[in-house]
Design a protein around this motif. Structure first.
Motif, PDB file in Angstrom:
ATOM      1  N   LEU A   1       6.567   8.305  -1.085  1.00 39.92           N
ATOM      2  CA  LEU A   1       5.151   8.654  -1.045  1.00 39.92           C
ATOM      3  C   LEU A   1       4.613   8.870  -2.453  1.00 39.92           C
ATOM      4  N   ARG A   2       3.362   8.512  -2.657  1.00 36.86           N
ATOM      5  CA  ARG A   2       2.728   8.664  -3.969  1.00 36.86           C
ATOM      6  C   ARG A   2       2.161  10.068  -4.086  1.00 36.86           C
ATOM      7  N   GLY A   3       2.238  10.626  -5.269  1.00 35.95           N
ATOM      8  CA  GLY A   3       1.585  11.915  -5.557  1.00 35.95           C
ATOM      9  C   GLY A   3       2.462  13.032  -5.277  1.00 35.95           C
TER      10      GLY A   3
ATOM     11  N   TRP B   1       0.861  -1.172   0.000  1.00 35.55           N
ATOM     12  CA  TRP B   1       0.000   0.000   0.000  1.00 35.55           C
ATOM     13  C   TRP B   1       0.896   1.219   0.000  1.00 35.55           C
ATOM     14  N   GLN B   2       0.903   1.947  -1.095  1.00 37.44           N
ATOM     15  CA  GLN B   2       1.733   3.133  -1.182  1.00 37.44           C
ATOM     16  C   GLN B   2       0.937   4.307  -0.637  1.00 37.44           C
ATOM     17  N   ARG B   3       1.504   4.965   0.333  1.00 42.46           N
ATOM     18  CA  ARG B   3       0.801   6.048   1.002  1.00 42.46           C
ATOM     19  C   ARG B   3       0.909   7.333   0.188  1.00 42.46           C
ATOM     20  N   SER B   4      -0.085   8.192   0.371  1.00 39.14           N
ATOM     21  CA  SER B   4      -0.181   9.397  -0.435  1.00 39.14           C
ATOM     22  C   SER B   4       0.427  10.593   0.294  1.00 39.14           C
ATOM     23  N   ARG B   5       1.161  11.404  -0.471  1.00 35.93           N
ATOM     24  CA  ARG B   5       1.746  12.630   0.064  1.00 35.93           C
ATOM     25  C   ARG B   5       0.648  13.648   0.388  1.00 35.93           C
ATOM     26  N   VAL B   6      -0.396  13.703  -0.429  1.00 39.12           N
ATOM     27  CA  VAL B   6      -1.470  14.681  -0.242  1.00 39.12           C
ATOM     28  C   VAL B   6      -2.265  14.365   1.018  1.00 39.12           C
ATOM     29  N   VAL B   7      -2.585  13.093   1.222  1.00 38.02           N
ATOM     30  CA  VAL B   7      -3.344  12.711   2.427  1.00 38.02           C
ATOM     31  C   VAL B   7      -2.527  13.010   3.681  1.00 38.02           C
TER      32      VAL B   7
END
Length: 159
Positions: A157-159, A77-83
């Motif tokens: 982090l993604r995004g 599960w790649q976590r999001s930079r925006v979240v």
């Protein structure tokens, strides 16, 4: 006449103040302040082996293990930079952005400082933790390299 009186007085004082000196010889000689090395260490009889003469221990046999079966399906599960950034900006004092990224201990410490410390300092600790969370949220949103671009396991982090 004063000279003779002073001399007599001085002689009398010397007789009064003088004490007899008594000297005794000790029963035995005093112990040395340290014991010699030969009294405490006993060496084995015979020649002492040299470092070059040391026997090398035989190598242990390696045990061959069965190879593990390869996993056919892995999902990370790649976590999001925006979240993470939005959690830090809006709920940063509670440490939710840290917990989202996998830093559970740091997030729970931030939550405890906000709740317990805020109670004892009349909200000052909660204000400070809120500011720290806000700044960290902005860093997660803006920074593309370094510490604020990876999660607790080191994945980007993604995004």
């Amino acid at each position: 006449m004063t000279d003779t009186i002073d001399l007599d007085l001085q002689l009398d004082l010397d007789d009064i103040l003088e004490r007899p000196v008594v000297t005794r010889r000790p029963q035995r000689a005093p112990d040395p302040p340290y014991q010699p090395l030969s009294a405490t260490v006993r060496y084995p009889p015979g020649p002492v082996p040299d470092v070059q003469d040391a026997v090398v221990a035989p190598a242990r046999e390696t045990v061959r293990r069965r190879p593990r079966p390869a996993l056919t399906w892995t999902w990370t599960w790649q976590r999001s930079r925006v979240v993470a950034g939005l959690l830090g900006v809006f709920l940063g004092g509670l440490g939710l952005h840290r917990m989202y990224l996998g830093y559970w201990r740091r997030g729970l410490i931030m939550l405890a400082i906000t709740v317990v410390g805020g109670f004892f300092t009349l909200g000052l600790a909660a204000l400070v933790m809120g500011m720290c969370g806000f700044v960290e949220g902005l860093l997660y949103l803006c920074v593309r390299r370094g510490r604020f671009s990876r999660d607790a396991r080191g994945r980007p982090l993604r995004g």
